[in-house]
Design an enzyme around this catalytic site. Sequence first.
Site, PDB file in Angstrom:
ATOM      1  N   ARG A 185       2.725  -7.235   9.093  1.00 36.29           N
ATOM      2  CA  ARG A 185       2.085  -6.163   9.863  1.00 36.29           C
ATOM      3  C   ARG A 185       2.563  -6.165  11.320  1.00 36.29           C
ATOM      4  NH1 ARG A 185      -3.910  -7.396   7.361  1.00 36.29           N
ATOM      5  NH2 ARG A 185      -3.801  -6.036   5.528  1.00 36.29           N
ATOM      6  N   ARG A 194      -1.792 -14.827   3.800  1.00 33.58           N
ATOM      7  CA  ARG A 194      -2.531 -14.131   4.872  1.00 33.58           C
ATOM      8  C   ARG A 194      -1.802 -14.321   6.205  1.00 33.58           C
ATOM      9  NH1 ARG A 194      -7.024 -10.770   3.919  1.00 33.58           N
ATOM     10  NH2 ARG A 194      -8.078 -11.600   5.757  1.00 33.58           N
ATOM     11  N   LYS A 224       0.843  -1.198   0.000  1.00 29.97           N
ATOM     12  CA  LYS A 224       0.000   0.000   0.000  1.00 29.97           C
ATOM     13  C   LYS A 224       0.889   1.263   0.000  1.00 29.97           C
ATOM     14  CE  LYS A 224      -3.868  -2.383   2.302  1.00 29.97           C
ATOM     15  NZ  LYS A 224      -4.697  -2.444   3.535  1.00 29.97           N
ATOM     16  N   THR A 267      -5.397  -7.873  10.509  1.00 31.56           N
ATOM     17  CA  THR A 267      -5.695  -6.556   9.931  1.00 31.56           C
ATOM     18  C   THR A 267      -5.176  -5.426  10.813  1.00 31.56           C
ATOM     19  OG1 THR A 267      -7.686  -7.524   8.974  1.00 31.56           O
ATOM     20  CG2 THR A 267      -7.587  -5.125   9.031  1.00 31.56           C
ATOM     21  N   PHE A 295     -15.159   3.724   7.581  1.00 27.99           N
ATOM     22  CA  PHE A 295     -13.799   4.091   7.162  1.00 27.99           C
ATOM     23  C   PHE A 295     -13.609   4.028   5.639  1.00 27.99           C
ATOM     24  CE2 PHE A 295     -13.798  -0.445   8.337  1.00 27.99           C
ATOM     25  CZ  PHE A 295     -13.337  -1.025   7.169  1.00 27.99           C
ATOM     26  N   TYR A 304     -12.428  -2.447  -3.255  1.00 28.75           N
ATOM     27  CA  TYR A 304     -12.955  -2.476  -1.881  1.00 28.75           C
ATOM     28  C   TYR A 304     -14.482  -2.343  -1.838  1.00 28.75           C
ATOM     29  CZ  TYR A 304      -8.291  -2.326   0.263  1.00 28.75           C
ATOM     30  OH  TYR A 304      -7.014  -2.628   0.696  1.00 28.75           O
ATOM     31  N   HIS A 324      -1.747  -5.519   1.375  1.00 31.42           N
ATOM     32  CA  HIS A 324      -3.017  -6.216   1.144  1.00 31.42           C
ATOM     33  C   HIS A 324      -2.736  -7.631   0.653  1.00 31.42           C
ATOM     34  CE1 HIS A 324      -6.962  -7.252  -0.531  1.00 31.42           C
ATOM     35  NE2 HIS A 324      -6.294  -7.697  -1.592  1.00 31.42           N
TER      36      HIS A 324
HETATM   37  P1  ADP Z   1      -7.632  -7.220   5.446  1.00 34.51           P
HETATM   38  O1  ADP Z   1      -6.888  -6.174   4.635  1.00 34.51           O
HETATM   39  O2  ADP Z   1      -6.796  -7.725   6.598  1.00 34.51           O
HETATM   40  O3  ADP Z   1      -8.212  -8.327   4.585  1.00 34.51           O
HETATM   41  P2  ADP Z   1     -10.330  -6.069   5.660  1.00 34.51           P
HETATM   42  O4  ADP Z   1     -10.707  -6.731   4.379  1.00 34.51           O
HETATM   43  O5  ADP Z   1     -11.241  -6.213   6.843  1.00 34.51           O
HETATM   44  O6  ADP Z   1      -8.864  -6.484   6.158  1.00 34.51           O
HETATM   45  O7  ADP Z   1     -10.183  -4.495   5.410  1.00 34.51           O
HETATM   46  C1  ADP Z   1      -9.554  -4.030   4.251  1.00 34.51           C
HETATM   47  C2  ADP Z   1      -8.695  -2.842   4.612  1.00 34.51           C
HETATM   48  O8  ADP Z   1      -9.536  -1.785   5.068  1.00 34.51           O
HETATM   49  C3  ADP Z   1      -7.710  -3.071   5.766  1.00 34.51           C
HETATM   50  O9  ADP Z   1      -6.528  -3.720   5.378  1.00 34.51           O
HETATM   51  C4  ADP Z   1      -7.462  -1.645   6.207  1.00 34.51           C
HETATM   52  O10 ADP Z   1      -6.578  -0.963   5.304  1.00 34.51           O
HETATM   53  C5  ADP Z   1      -8.854  -1.026   6.063  1.00 34.51           C
HETATM   54  N1  ADP Z   1      -9.591  -1.110   7.324  1.00 34.51           N
HETATM   55  C6  ADP Z   1     -10.255  -2.170   7.829  1.00 34.51           C
HETATM   56  N2  ADP Z   1     -10.806  -1.884   9.026  1.00 34.51           N
HETATM   57  C7  ADP Z   1     -10.486  -0.596   9.286  1.00 34.51           C
HETATM   58  C8  ADP Z   1     -10.739   0.303  10.361  1.00 34.51           C
HETATM   59  N3  ADP Z   1     -11.449  -0.077  11.421  1.00 34.51           N
HETATM   60  N4  ADP Z   1     -10.238   1.563  10.282  1.00 34.51           N
HETATM   61  C9  ADP Z   1      -9.517   1.963   9.207  1.00 34.51           C
HETATM   62  N5  ADP Z   1      -9.229   1.164   8.160  1.00 34.51           N
HETATM   63  C10 ADP Z   1      -9.703  -0.093   8.182  1.00 34.51           C
END
Ligand code: ADP
Length: 169
Positions: free
Chosen positions: A122, A105, A29, A111, A77, A69, A135
Site C-alpha cells: 500500500r 500484514r 481488490k 490500512t 463506509f 466484512y 486485503h
Molecule cells: P485492513 O484491510 O487494513 O485490515 P480494516 O479491517 O480496518 O483494514 O478495514 C477493511 C477495509 O475497509 C479496508 O482495507 C478498506 O478497504 C475499508 N476501509 C476501512 N476504513 C475505511 C475508511 N475510513 N473509508 C473507506 N474505506 C475504509
Amino acid sequence: RASKSTNGIFLPHLVASLEQVDQTYIMVKPDGVQRGLVGEIISRFERKGFKLTGLKLFQCPKELAEEHYKDLKAKPFYPTLIDYITSGPVVCMVWEGVGVVASARKLIGSTNPLQAEPGTIRGDLAVQTGRNVVHGSDSPENGKREAALWFKEGELCEWTPAQASWLTE
Ligand code: ADP
C-alpha cells in the site's frame, strides 16, 4: 509432522517443521486488478518465500462481500466498501507459512496508504483507504475462516515447493 531419524535423534530441519504453519487469505481488490497490479502483488509474497496454496480470479457476489466484512457492518463506509469489493473481479489467494499472517500484514502496510511505509504494497502502490488494492487476514483464526469462506474444498492445493530446504534449515 514430528519425525525422527532412524537412531531416534531429531534432525534440525524436521524439528523446525514442528512450528505452527498458518494460512492467510490475501486478495487483490478490484482496483488492483483494474490497475494491472496482480503480478506485482503476487510477486511480493512469492519472493518473500511463502507458499501459495490457492489462487483464482473471481467476481465476488454481494452476499460473500457482506459475510467477509460483517464485522464492519456498523461503519459509515460499509455500503461503499461492499460496492467497491463487488465492482469487478478480485484475485483470491491463500498463502501458507510459519508466521505468515503477521508477516503478510507487514508486507501490505497500514490500512491508509498515505500512512503505509514505503516498501509496503500500500505504501508503494496506493493513495487512499477506499482504494487500498489488497486485503490480508488479521489473525491466524481469520486466515483459516477466510480461506474456507472464499475457497471450496478441493480448490486448495497441498504441495512441497522444490525450494523448501533452501528457505528454512
Ligand atoms: P485492513 O484491510 O487494513 O485490515 P480494516 O479491517 O480496518 O483494514 O478495514 C477493511 C477495509 O475497509 C479496508 O482495507 C478498506 O478497504 C475499508 N476501509 C476501512 N476504513 C475505511 C475508511 N475510513 N473509508 C473507506 N474505506 C475504509
